[in-house]
Design a protein around this motif. Structure first.
Motif, PDB file in Angstrom:
ATOM      1  N   ALA A  10      30.370 -27.537 -42.750  1.00 13.73           N
ATOM      2  CA  ALA A  10      31.596 -26.683 -42.347  1.00 13.73           C
ATOM      3  C   ALA A  10      32.295 -26.174 -43.625  1.00 13.73           C
ATOM      4  O   ALA A  10      33.090 -25.649 -43.697  1.00 13.73           O
ATOM      5  CB  ALA A  10      32.380 -27.691 -41.957  1.00 13.73           C
TER       6      ALA A  10
ATOM      7  N   HIS B  21      33.705 -23.355 -37.429  1.00 12.92           N
ATOM      8  CA  HIS B  21      34.697 -23.951 -38.451  1.00 12.92           C
ATOM      9  C   HIS B  21      35.561 -22.961 -38.695  1.00 12.92           C
ATOM     10  O   HIS B  21      36.942 -23.192 -38.953  1.00 12.92           O
ATOM     11  CB  HIS B  21      33.874 -24.660 -39.369  1.00 12.92           C
ATOM     12  CG  HIS B  21      33.039 -25.772 -38.764  1.00 12.92           C
ATOM     13  ND1 HIS B  21      33.896 -27.133 -38.833  1.00 12.92           N
ATOM     14  CD2 HIS B  21      31.805 -25.952 -38.547  1.00 12.92           C
ATOM     15  CE1 HIS B  21      33.000 -28.000 -38.438  1.00 12.92           C
ATOM     16  NE2 HIS B  21      31.763 -27.520 -38.392  1.00 12.92           N
TER      17      HIS B  21
ATOM     18  N   LEU C  96      35.457 -29.483 -31.650  1.00 11.39           N
ATOM     19  CA  LEU C  96      36.211 -28.990 -32.908  1.00 11.39           C
ATOM     20  C   LEU C  96      37.793 -28.833 -32.418  1.00 11.39           C
ATOM     21  O   LEU C  96      38.695 -29.118 -33.416  1.00 11.39           O
ATOM     22  CB  LEU C  96      35.733 -27.500 -33.373  1.00 11.39           C
ATOM     23  CG  LEU C  96      34.464 -27.651 -34.302  1.00 11.39           C
ATOM     24  CD1 LEU C  96      34.067 -26.315 -34.638  1.00 11.39           C
ATOM     25  CD2 LEU C  96      34.684 -28.646 -35.366  1.00 11.39           C
TER      26      LEU C  96
END
Length: 138
Positions: A131, A107, A67
């Motif tokens: 997400a 997220h 991420l």
């Protein structure tokens, strides 16, 4: 093991050059992010989206690395402005009942720590999936 996937449709007027740059950036994520063990980027068939990608990641530590990796952030910065509709999903063999909540928390942590990515996600025409609801709880 986690299979992280995205599906998306581009905005009208996106050029072939812009599309190819964004797709190549997704492929570069798969090639350069250490926690990604395999990946596929290409056309999405059998659904309501045009394009998609999946990234296989070993665990949640690797998911976090994915991420926040510069290659992923680059893709977001060049690709998200081109996207109209976006969905994300995660498939895992981990049977922990809170696994989805832990993914959503990663997220949210990213949205909270990287404001420009949060803004880009907020500007999407449609955003749903693992997400979502997104940085502002929309």
């Amino acid at each position: 093991m986690i299979q992280h996937g995205i599906r998306f449709t581009l905005k009208p007027g996106v050029t072939q050059e812009q599309r190819e740059e964004a797709l190549e950036s997704l492929r570069e994520q798969g090639r350069t992010i250490p926690s990604v063990t395999s990946f596929v980027v290409g056309r999405d068939y059998g659904g309501e989206y045009e394009w998609g990608a999946t990234f296989e990641i070993e665990d949640l530590d690797g998911y976090w690395e994915y991420l926040i990796h510069p290659a992923h952030l680059r893709t977001d910065r060049i690709g998200l402005p081109l996207v109209d509709r976006f969905a994300s999903f995660d498939i895992t063999d981990d049977l922990s009942p809170d696994f989805g909540e832990r993914i959503a928390a990663l997220h949210q942590r990213r949205y909270d720590s990287i404001p420009d990515i949060s803004e880009l996600v907020s500007d999407l025409g449609e955003y749903k999936g693992s997400a979502a609801p997104g940085p502002h709880g929309d």
